[in-house]
Write an enzyme that holds these catalytic residues in place. Structure first.
Site, PDB file in Angstrom:
ATOM      1  N   GLY A 299      39.626  77.529  64.312  1.00 22.30           N
ATOM      2  CA  GLY A 299      39.382  76.094  64.365  1.00 22.30           C
ATOM      3  C   GLY A 299      38.718  75.718  65.673  1.00 22.30           C
ATOM      4  N   CYS A 306      40.281  65.638  67.562  1.00 24.13           N
ATOM      5  CA  CYS A 306      39.390  66.441  68.402  1.00 24.13           C
ATOM      6  C   CYS A 306      38.078  65.732  68.637  1.00 24.13           C
ATOM      7  CB  CYS A 306      38.994  67.737  67.709  1.00 24.13           C
ATOM      8  SG  CYS A 306      40.334  68.823  67.434  1.00 24.13           S
ATOM      9  N   GLY A 390      43.923  67.856  74.161  1.00 23.43           N
ATOM     10  CA  GLY A 390      42.838  67.761  75.127  1.00 23.43           C
ATOM     11  C   GLY A 390      42.531  66.321  75.502  1.00 23.43           C
ATOM     12  N   ARG A 402      44.520  74.691  78.193  1.00 22.57           N
ATOM     13  CA  ARG A 402      44.070  75.003  76.835  1.00 22.57           C
ATOM     14  C   ARG A 402      42.545  74.879  76.763  1.00 22.57           C
ATOM     15  NH1 ARG A 402      43.272  72.841  71.497  1.00 22.57           N
ATOM     16  NH2 ARG A 402      44.241  74.297  70.053  1.00 22.57           N
ATOM     17  N   GLU A 470      32.366  60.867  43.908  1.00 23.70           N
ATOM     18  CA  GLU A 470      32.970  60.965  42.582  1.00 23.70           C
ATOM     19  C   GLU A 470      34.399  61.501  42.659  1.00 23.70           C
ATOM     20  OE1 GLU A 470      30.956  62.623  38.621  1.00 23.70           O
ATOM     21  OE2 GLU A 470      31.648  64.240  39.931  1.00 23.70           O
TER      22      GLU A 470
HETATM   23  P1  XMP Z   1      44.665  67.985  62.628  1.00 22.45           P
HETATM   24  O1  XMP Z   1      43.340  67.693  62.007  1.00 22.45           O
HETATM   25  O2  XMP Z   1      45.618  68.636  61.707  1.00 22.45           O
HETATM   26  O3  XMP Z   1      44.325  69.052  63.796  1.00 22.45           O
HETATM   27  O4  XMP Z   1      45.256  66.758  63.273  1.00 22.45           O
HETATM   28  C1  XMP Z   1      45.306  69.630  64.599  1.00 22.45           C
HETATM   29  C2  XMP Z   1      44.674  70.704  65.470  1.00 22.45           C
HETATM   30  O5  XMP Z   1      43.693  70.150  66.359  1.00 22.45           O
HETATM   31  C3  XMP Z   1      43.573  70.964  67.531  1.00 22.45           C
HETATM   32  N1  XMP Z   1      43.654  70.090  68.684  1.00 22.45           N
HETATM   33  C4  XMP Z   1      42.612  69.644  69.388  1.00 22.45           C
HETATM   34  N2  XMP Z   1      41.302  69.945  69.299  1.00 22.45           N
HETATM   35  N3  XMP Z   1      40.863  68.441  71.066  1.00 22.45           N
HETATM   36  C5  XMP Z   1      40.429  69.346  70.174  1.00 22.45           C
HETATM   37  O6  XMP Z   1      39.228  69.623  70.142  1.00 22.45           O
HETATM   38  C6  XMP Z   1      42.166  68.095  71.216  1.00 22.45           C
HETATM   39  O7  XMP Z   1      42.525  67.274  72.046  1.00 22.45           O
HETATM   40  C7  XMP Z   1      43.080  68.751  70.339  1.00 22.45           C
HETATM   41  N4  XMP Z   1      44.428  68.690  70.227  1.00 22.45           N
HETATM   42  C8  XMP Z   1      44.747  69.513  69.186  1.00 22.45           C
HETATM   43  C9  XMP Z   1      44.697  71.967  67.482  1.00 22.45           C
HETATM   44  O8  XMP Z   1      44.142  73.206  67.111  1.00 22.45           O
HETATM   45  C10 XMP Z   1      45.628  71.387  66.437  1.00 22.45           C
HETATM   46  O9  XMP Z   1      46.430  72.367  65.824  1.00 22.45           O
END
Ligand code: XMP
Length: 489
Positions: A299, A306, A390, A402, A470
């Site tokens: 990811g 993010c 982040g 991180r 759709e």
């Molecule tokens: P979802 O879409 O499930 O994503 O809310 C959770 C995942 O996002 C990552 N993560 C980050 N990625 N900036 C980023 O680019 C951030 O501040 C950040 N915080 C979390 C992480 O892999 C998490 O599991």
């Protein structure tokens, strides 16, 4: 030199909304689909779902709830080493047959004091022990009540039941139940050969374990837990390994980095636990990690909070990222976890079709009671706080490395995430039920009864933007919100 214009002959990279699973002939009813999987080479789950290592998502509360239902919570790392060790122990203790931290009474205490203590600790009985820890009796509400009402003496030694039934240290659930049945009791102190208290087995505890019969448990029957560790945090890794964390997640926004890989390799060699390394999103990165990782997490920028892709201009649409990594990882039999960007159960099962063995979600779980964020009300609707690790706020609380940033430079962060809120959802139980239920239905449409079979059998079709429209509810006004669909998520 190659002309720059050659760079514009670009490969295509796809994400969740770009694809759909092609329906196939099926003999699989969704209820019969088996979602058992692996998150790392030696850790199996009955549900292929992980909660994200974020400070508004996973602490022991959610980790316990996830493991009880067959998934895995990954504790975040915006806390001191002592705190995370405590949190791991909390998960490990949650469903233990033998409770190790027993609330005890002393024979010289007053009945009233013990009554108050039991109330405070939320227990309904306590072994009575002397200064050496030897068990003298047991006291419960039933013993206490008459003393409070009509008794003229007020010492525990008078009120307690002094013929205590105890169990030896190697007692199992069946033995304990037999003792309870035979003697019509609900709790049995566990003692060593000198009658000193070492633990307690309760009927409530036994029933609770039985309720969670598909829970993720270690070899000793304790709930499993994952822990996020920075790539350079050898001390944190050693400390959580010592208290039996099951999987360490080396947590880095860009793990295809020389220093990160060198340090992660060393860290993995020094611990007992499985070590999952991430995040990555390409074949080349996977090629390096398969040499030492027990799992690979994928990811680069798909997460809901993010901003990596807009801030850095770098990233990889998630379906393509997962498939590229899985191409390499599957050749080495190493599990892949798709992390971020999953909004619906359909996204989760698409990630598995693309080659993932399990999925990790942040925003999906951040709104639940079990997540640590604060509930806030905006325009009459309830939300819970959810922030990127982040984001400025989270980096100030310690998570900067991180993003390979110096955690001390608190004023000059370049954030790669936002601080936000997500709709409040109540208990995680119904959220997980919807997520896994949708995934099982997806397996039914493809005609696969197990995750490995599904991964082999699933095929994608490409969807146009008209096809995407759709696929959503369209041309109607939704009158009653469905438990698994909200058009604005
Ligand atoms: P979802 O879409 O499930 O994503 O809310 C959770 C995942 O996002 C990552 N993560 C980050 N990625 N900036 C980023 O680019 C951030 O501040 C950040 N915080 C979390 C992480 O892999 C998490 O599991």
């Amino acid at each position: 030199a190659e002309p720059f214009s050659e760079k514009l002959r670009v490969p295509e990279a796809l994400t969740f909304d770009d694809v759909l699973l092609r329906p196939k002939e099926s003999r699989v009813e969704p209820d019969d689909a088996d979602t058992a999987t692996r998150v790392s080479t030696s850790v199996e789950l009955t549900v292929p779902v992980l909660s994200a290592a974020m400070d508004t998502v996973t602490e022991s509360g959610l980790a316990i709830a996830m493991a009880r239902r067959g998934g895995l919570g990954v504790l975040h790392r915006n806390m001191d080493i002592d705190e995370v060790v405590d949190e791991v122990e909390r998960v490990k203790r949650a469903d233990e047959l033998i409770i190790r931290e027993v609330v005890t009474a002393s024979p010289d205490q007053t009945v009233r004091a013990v009554d108050e203590m039991m109330d405070e600790e939320g227990v309904s009985g306590a072994p009575v022990v002397d200064d050496d820890g030897e068990v003298l009796g047991i006291i419960s509400g039933t013993d206490i009540r008459p003393y409070l009402e009509v008794g003229d003496r007020d010492e525990v030694r008078e009120a307690m039941t002094d013929e205590v039934i105890t169990a030896p240290q190697d007692v199992d659930a069946r033995d304990a139940l037999e003792l309870m049945y035979e003697h019509k009791i609900e709790r049995v102190p566990v003692v060593d050969t000198e009658d000193r208290l070492t633990g307690l087995v309760t009927m409530q505890g036994i029933l609770q374990r039985r309720e969670y019969d598909t829970a993720a448990r270690d070899a000793d029957g304790r709930l499993r837990v994952g822990v996020a560790v920075g790539p350079f945090e050898q001390d944190r890794a050693a400390a959580v390994d010592e208290v039996n964390a099951d999987v360490l997640f080396i947590d880095c926004a860009h793990a295809h980095n020389r220093n990160v890989i060198d340090s992660a390799r060393e860290l993995a060699a020094g611990v007992e636990a499985d070590v999952v390394v991430g995040n990555v999103g390409t074949r080349e990165a996977a090629q390096e990690l398969v040499e030492f990782a027990d799992g690979i997490k994928v990811g680069i920028g798909p997460g809901s909070i993010c901003t990596t892709r807009v801030v850095t201009g770098s990233g990889m649409p998630q379906i393509t990222a997962v498939a590229q990594v899985a191409d390499v990882a599957s050749q080495h039999d190493i599990p892949v976890i798709a992390d971020g960007g999953i909004r619906y159960s359909g996204d989760a099962i698409k990630a598995i079709a693309a080659g993932a063995d399990a999925v990790m979600l942040g925003s999906y779980f951040a709104g639940t009671d079990e997540a640590p964020g604060r509930v806030v009300t905006m325009n009459g609707k309830r939300y819970k706080q959810y922030r990127g690790m982040g984001s400025v706020g989270a980096m100030q609380s310690g998570g900067g490395d991180r993003y390979l940033k110096d955690a001390d430079e608190d004023e000059d962060f370049v954030p790669e995430g936002v601080e936000a809120a997500t709709p409040y959802k109540g208990s995680v139980e119904s959220e997980l039920f919807q997520l896994v239920g949708g995934m099982k239905s997806g397996m039914g449409y493809v005609g696969a009864g197990t995750i490995p079979e599904f991964k082999r059998r699933a095929e994608f079709v490409r969807v146009s933007s008209a096809g995407q429209t759709e696929g959503h509810a369209h041309d109607v006004v939704i009158t009653d919100e469905a438990p698994n669909y909200s058009p604005d998520s």
